[in-house]
Structures are given as C-alpha cells and as structure tokens.
Write an enzyme that holds these catalytic residues in place. Structure first.
Site, PDB file in Angstrom:
ATOM      1  N   THR A  31       0.824  -1.214   0.000  1.00 17.15           N
ATOM      2  CA  THR A  31       0.000   0.000   0.000  1.00 17.15           C
ATOM      3  C   THR A  31       0.855   1.259   0.000  1.00 17.15           C
ATOM      4  O   THR A  31       1.896   1.308   0.670  1.00 17.15           O
ATOM      5  CB  THR A  31      -0.928   0.030   1.228  1.00 17.15           C
ATOM      6  OG1 THR A  31      -1.680   1.253   1.227  1.00 17.15           O
ATOM      7  CG2 THR A  31      -0.143  -0.048   2.522  1.00 17.15           C
ATOM      8  N   TYR A  71      -3.103  -0.306  10.098  1.00 16.79           N
ATOM      9  CA  TYR A  71      -3.103  -1.019   8.809  1.00 16.79           C
ATOM     10  C   TYR A  71      -1.863  -0.675   8.006  1.00 16.79           C
ATOM     11  O   TYR A  71      -1.114  -1.557   7.566  1.00 16.79           O
ATOM     12  CB  TYR A  71      -4.358  -0.686   8.003  1.00 16.79           C
ATOM     13  CG  TYR A  71      -4.186  -0.995   6.537  1.00 16.79           C
ATOM     14  CD1 TYR A  71      -4.057  -2.317   6.109  1.00 16.79           C
ATOM     15  CD2 TYR A  71      -4.112   0.023   5.596  1.00 16.79           C
ATOM     16  CE1 TYR A  71      -3.867  -2.608   4.767  1.00 16.79           C
ATOM     17  CE2 TYR A  71      -3.925  -0.267   4.250  1.00 16.79           C
ATOM     18  CZ  TYR A  71      -3.792  -1.585   3.842  1.00 16.79           C
ATOM     19  OH  TYR A  71      -3.582  -1.866   2.508  1.00 16.79           O
TER      20      TYR A  71
END
Length: 269
Positions: A117, A141
C-alpha cells in the site's frame, strides 16, 4: 510457472488470478473466505484456510511441489477497524505472514510479490510521492504493511528470496471480461457510494469542496484493477534484484467531482 495467490478469492487477488491464467501462469488459491467469494476462488485449485496454518500449507505444497512463486494479497485492510483492533491487524498482516514465509523458505520458494500500500508514505505537504519518499504510516493497517515490507527486505538480504513490493492507493473497476469484480455489497469508497446512490435514485453528496486541488474536491490516484493485476504478473515475470519497491499509479489522480462527472456520463444521470 505456477504461483500461489494468498487471498486469491478477494477483489484484487481474484483479478490477479485471472490475469495469471491469461498469461499462461497457473494460479493456486489460498483464502479463508472472510471477505473473498468462493465462486472467485473455486475457478482454480483452491484451498480454504489460514496463511499461518502450517499443516494446510504443507498439503498445498505436497499437491503442488512445482509452485515457485507467491503473490501475497491476504490481509486485513479496513483502516478504521485497524485503529480499533491494532493487535489483530499486526497479528494477521505481520505475524501470520512471517509463519507463511518460514514455510515458503522450507519449500524453496524464491520469488515473492507483495500486494502492498502507498498509504504508508508520510502525508507531509507533498502531493506526489515516489519510492524514495519518507514513510510515516498513519494507521495500524499502513504500519502493518510497512513492517511486513521490512521483514521481507531483511529476508531478501539473505539471498534466499527475491521480493517485489508493489505500493498503490485506490484500485477501481473490474476484470474486463467480468470474471470477477468488487465483492463488497456495501462499498465505502467514492465510486461505490456513487453507484449505490445511483441504484437507489438518491443524490451523492461531495463532502469536501475547499481542498487545494484543481476543483476543490478530494483527489486520489485511482488505478484500474486490471492494470494492477497486470503489474503483479509483470513483477512475477521480471528478473529484478533481491528486493524492489515499485509504486503503481497514474501520477495525475482524479478528483471526486471528475469521478462524479464520469459516472454521470456512464449512467446518463
């Protein structure tokens, strides 16, 4: 070539599996179906279970000793949930991935592609990032993805495994042949909200109009999920160094108002 795709029944993993098949690569799917759809995974040899289930992984490799690469898509990805349940995110996204890596090393898998990500970059004041931009995860996350990348970099440094980490922001769209697509019936991202509003005959509200962008609405770098899948396949096929980080995106982005205009053109409203 045969590749194990963890999370291969999810939105991104299932699209990558189709792209692999189209490229002559045989996908083997491992998914716990916590979010993925069985119909997406069962198109191929598919195993249900956890990426840290050593007995299951041993069975996969007993059935498929010719697996020589892994594309790792299995992860918890909901940012607000990660803030509420940080330990669950670190356990799933880092701890269980380490167990997976230990098994892969034992079975001689030497290529690993991480679906990562770009949310790990430090937001700062820059509107553009490249692979050398400072990292500053703003959620458990994002931090879990960064921690896994550090683990992979250290593993790659041993020479036992070549790793490519692909960082991206906002996948959008579906497999052009419509074999798979977004499986979430209540999507929270902008396009999903627009389509939900359109289906219900309700207005879509733009909640920010004074951002420092070209039209004042929020701007995100969307990437079509099929382009994303093609990038994972190319990373799998490429003869890169022991560890590579590659950003995936357009570099220009799309604003919420531009996206709304495109949805309006596509739907006629």
């Amino acid at each position: 070539m045969k590749v194990l795709i963890t999370g291969g029944a999810g939105y991104i993993g299932s699209t990558i599996a189709s792209c692999c098949q189209d490229a002559g690569i045989t996908p083997v799917i491992l998914d716990d179906f916590s979010t993925g759809l069985r119909v997406f995974g069962q198109r191929f040899d598919c195993y249900e279970g956890d990426i840290a289930d050593i007995a299951l992984l041993e069975r996969v490799f007993a059935d498929h000793p010719d697996i020589d690469a892994v594309i790792h898509c299995a992860a918890k990805i909901v940012v607000p949930e990660s803030v509420e349940q940080p330990l669950a995110y670190y356990d799933n996204n880092v701890g269980k991935a380490i167990t997976l890596l230990q098994v892969l090393e034992r079975f001689g898998v030497r290529r690993f592609v991480l679906s990562s990500t770009a949310s790990m970059y430090d937001p700062g004041s820059a509107t553009m990032v490249d692979e050398t931009s400072p990292v500053g995860p703003q959620s458990p996350y994002a931090a879990s993805k960064w921690l896994l990348e550090r683990v992979l970099a250290d593993e790659a440094a041993t020479g036992r495994m070549g790793v490519v980490a692909l960082r991206y922001f906002n996948p959008i769209g579906a497999d052009p042949q419509m074999r798979t697509g977004l499986q979430n019936p209540a999507p929270s991202h902008a396009l999903g909200k627009m389509l939900t509003a359109h289906a219900a005959g309700e207005p879509f509200y733009v909640t920010g109009v004074d951002w420092p962008t070209r039209d004042g609405s929020g701007l995100r770098d969307y990437i079509h999920v099929w382009d994303l899948a093609r990038a994972h396949v190319l990373a799998l096929q490429a003869q890169l160094g022991s560890y590579e980080v590659i950003n995936l995106g357009t570099g220009t982005g799309t604003t919420v108002l531009e996206l709304a205009e495109a949805v309006g053109e596509a739907t006629g409203t």
